[in-house]
Scaffold this active site. Structure first.
Site, mmCIF file in Angstrom:
data_model
loop_
_atom_site.group_PDB
_atom_site.id
_atom_site.type_symbol
_atom_site.label_atom_id
_atom_site.label_comp_id
_atom_site.label_asym_id
_atom_site.label_seq_id
_atom_site.Cartn_x
_atom_site.Cartn_y
_atom_site.Cartn_z
ATOM 1 N N LEU A 65 89.332 69.560 -2.991
ATOM 2 C CA LEU A 65 89.332 69.661 -4.453
ATOM 3 C C LEU A 65 89.968 68.421 -5.083
ATOM 4 O O LEU A 65 90.692 67.681 -4.420
ATOM 5 C CB LEU A 65 90.099 70.924 -4.852
ATOM 6 C CG LEU A 65 89.461 72.230 -4.339
ATOM 7 C CD1 LEU A 65 90.462 73.379 -4.353
ATOM 8 C CD2 LEU A 65 88.227 72.574 -5.171
ATOM 9 N N LYS A 171 99.592 60.031 3.545
ATOM 10 C CA LYS A 171 98.419 59.521 2.822
ATOM 11 C C LYS A 171 98.829 58.657 1.623
ATOM 12 O O LYS A 171 98.314 57.550 1.438
ATOM 13 C CB LYS A 171 97.578 60.722 2.365
ATOM 14 C CG LYS A 171 96.563 60.467 1.304
ATOM 15 C CD LYS A 171 95.235 60.033 1.839
ATOM 16 C CE LYS A 171 94.275 59.700 0.710
ATOM 17 N NZ LYS A 171 93.114 58.986 1.148
HETATM 18 P P1 NAD Z 1 84.594 65.273 -6.210
HETATM 19 O O1 NAD Z 1 85.028 65.373 -7.640
HETATM 20 O O2 NAD Z 1 83.330 64.578 -5.879
HETATM 21 O O3 NAD Z 1 84.506 66.762 -5.583
HETATM 22 C C1 NAD Z 1 85.349 67.816 -5.924
HETATM 23 C C2 NAD Z 1 84.504 69.086 -5.946
HETATM 24 O O4 NAD Z 1 85.373 70.189 -6.214
HETATM 25 C C3 NAD Z 1 83.451 69.086 -7.057
HETATM 26 O O5 NAD Z 1 82.183 69.431 -6.520
HETATM 27 C C4 NAD Z 1 83.951 70.142 -8.045
HETATM 28 O O6 NAD Z 1 82.904 70.803 -8.730
HETATM 29 C C5 NAD Z 1 84.701 71.068 -7.109
HETATM 30 N N1 NAD Z 1 85.678 71.918 -7.774
HETATM 31 C C6 NAD Z 1 86.624 71.550 -8.699
HETATM 32 N N2 NAD Z 1 87.347 72.614 -9.053
HETATM 33 C C7 NAD Z 1 86.883 73.676 -8.343
HETATM 34 C C8 NAD Z 1 87.226 75.050 -8.273
HETATM 35 N N3 NAD Z 1 88.182 75.551 -9.029
HETATM 36 N N4 NAD Z 1 86.533 75.837 -7.422
HETATM 37 C C9 NAD Z 1 85.527 75.343 -6.671
HETATM 38 N N5 NAD Z 1 85.152 74.038 -6.679
HETATM 39 C C10 NAD Z 1 85.816 73.226 -7.519
HETATM 40 O O7 NAD Z 1 85.819 64.622 -5.433
HETATM 41 P P2 NAD Z 1 85.782 63.940 -3.970
HETATM 42 O O8 NAD Z 1 85.524 62.478 -4.111
HETATM 43 O O9 NAD Z 1 84.965 64.761 -3.060
HETATM 44 O O10 NAD Z 1 87.332 64.053 -3.592
HETATM 45 C C11 NAD Z 1 87.909 65.288 -3.185
HETATM 46 C C12 NAD Z 1 89.334 65.030 -2.750
HETATM 47 O O11 NAD Z 1 89.322 64.091 -1.665
HETATM 48 C C13 NAD Z 1 90.210 64.421 -3.840
HETATM 49 O O12 NAD Z 1 91.483 64.992 -3.749
HETATM 50 C C14 NAD Z 1 90.228 62.939 -3.498
HETATM 51 O O13 NAD Z 1 91.392 62.282 -3.943
HETATM 52 C C15 NAD Z 1 90.172 62.995 -1.981
HETATM 53 N N6 NAD Z 1 89.604 61.790 -1.336
HETATM 54 C C16 NAD Z 1 88.479 61.206 -1.839
HETATM 55 C C17 NAD Z 1 87.970 60.075 -1.207
HETATM 56 C C18 NAD Z 1 86.719 59.405 -1.725
HETATM 57 O O14 NAD Z 1 86.435 58.273 -1.304
HETATM 58 N N7 NAD Z 1 85.933 60.057 -2.589
HETATM 59 C C19 NAD Z 1 88.604 59.546 -0.079
HETATM 60 C C20 NAD Z 1 89.723 60.197 0.430
HETATM 61 C C21 NAD Z 1 90.222 61.319 -0.217
#
Ligand code: NAD
Length: 296
Positions: A65, A171
């Site tokens: 999330l 992290k």
């Molecule tokens: P994203 O915004 O693409 O995905 C998050 C998902 O969570 C979305 O599909 C959203 O609709 C869903 N969501 C939000 N609230 C919700 C709820 N209450 N119930 C159900 N679903 C819900 O984000 P992401 O890029 O996939 O990143 C996710 C996590 O991973 C973040 O914490 C981010 O910091 C971390 N992260 C991201 C990357 C990257 O390169 N994108 C790398 C490492 C870590």
């Protein structure tokens, strides 16, 4: 094979859930976005209509999330994971969130009788799709041991960093360092150029001298020396400046809470905030090169 509830199927979660489904697990996908669920179904997951449908029969619940408030709500909110998961389910939060919230939620889980770990990742969207993420985990050794086989499906390196929240601590400390050495690397290339060296010449020297670092040799912010780097695609992400700023803000909050001095981390946060204020935070974080060159 296990029944796994996967909650949060965005950029990262989709690839991770797809790899679990490919490995033969029944992955029950839940997201507030119908589009995200549809993509997960295309990738072999089963659509879950609500939290009960996702977590009610799951052996393992995984969350991916955006932020701490989402994690608190999904686990401890009304009709959340704590209400719906079956006794003995293993809970794994892979989101990158603040250390304090992570420790609070894991503490609550343990109070409710669930084993839970924090397991944030590095490796980005490509690593999630390829199953080559690095996991940094915090929590009880038995919970980590139970989670490891499933994390191994989604990642190449799985570390146990200690108690609850220590995965988040690893992290954000790592990413604070990355933000700092990226900016330093940009400054060095810019100074060398102003003094008459082209990027390749400076790279050849510094990458074999004491200035060598990951930002330079794997992700060079000056176009040219590292072909795969975003600098050669006008800084298309990659890992966006907005994501870097999120992690630097988490580091700043954690430093404040723990009394750690992080003057360079704070400076890096201020510089990425400038990118945000200028509306340039969707650019790759190595695009800070443009700011350093006065080109933003
Ligand atoms: P994203 O915004 O693409 O995905 C998050 C998902 O969570 C979305 O599909 C959203 O609709 C869903 N969501 C939000 N609230 C919700 C709820 N209450 N119930 C159900 N679903 C819900 O984000 P992401 O890029 O996939 O990143 C996710 C996590 O991973 C973040 O914490 C981010 O910091 C971390 N992260 C991201 C990357 C990257 O390169 N994108 C790398 C490492 C870590």
């Amino acid at each position: 094979m296990s029944i796994i509830a996967f909650i949060g199927l965005g950029n990262m979660g989709l690839g991770m859930a797809a790899n679990l489904a490919k490995a033969g697990h029944e992955v029950r996908a839940l997201d507030i976005s119908e589009d995200a669920i549809a993509k997960a179904v295309n990738a072999g997951c089963v659509a879950a209509g609500d939290m009960n449908d996702a977590a009610g029969k799951a052996d393992i619940v995984i969350t991916m999330l955006p932020a701490g408030k989402d994690v608190s709500m999904v686990y401890a909110g009304d009709v959340g994971v704590f209400d719906c998961a079956k006794p003995g389910a293993l809970l794994i939060d892979c989101s990158t969130i603040d250390v304090a919230t992570s420790r609070d939620v894991i503490g609550l889980a343990s109070h409710k009788g669930f084993a839970m770990i924090d397991a944030p990742v590095s490796g980005g969207v490509a690593g999630a799709a390829a199953g080559s993420l690095t996991f940094m985990c915090g929590g009880a050794p038995e919970a980590f041991a139970a989670a490891k086989p499933v994390l191994d499906v989604m990642g190449k390196n799985v570390f146990h960093a200690g108690d609850a929240g220590n995965g988040q601590a690893a992290k954000i400390a790592n990413n604070m360092l990355l933000g700092i050495h990226m900016i330093g690397t940009c400054e060095a290339f810019n100074l060398a150029e102003k003094l008459g060296l082209d990027a390749q010449t400076f790279y050849d020297i510094s990458s074999t001298a004491s200035g060598q670092n990951w930002s330079m040799t794997n992700y060079c912010p000056a176009p040219g020396p590292v072909a795969s780097a975003p600098s050669n695609r006008d800084y298309a992400p990659g890992f966006s400046a907005a994501m870097m700023l999120k992690d630097l803000r988490l580091a700043k909050a954690a430093a404040g809470n723990s009394g750690a001095l992080t003057p360079m981390g704070e400076r890096a946060e201020a510089i990425y905030t400038q990118m945000e204020q200028g509306g340039h935070d969707s650019m790759d974080f190595s695009g800070v090169m443009k700011l350093i060159k006065g080109a933003l």
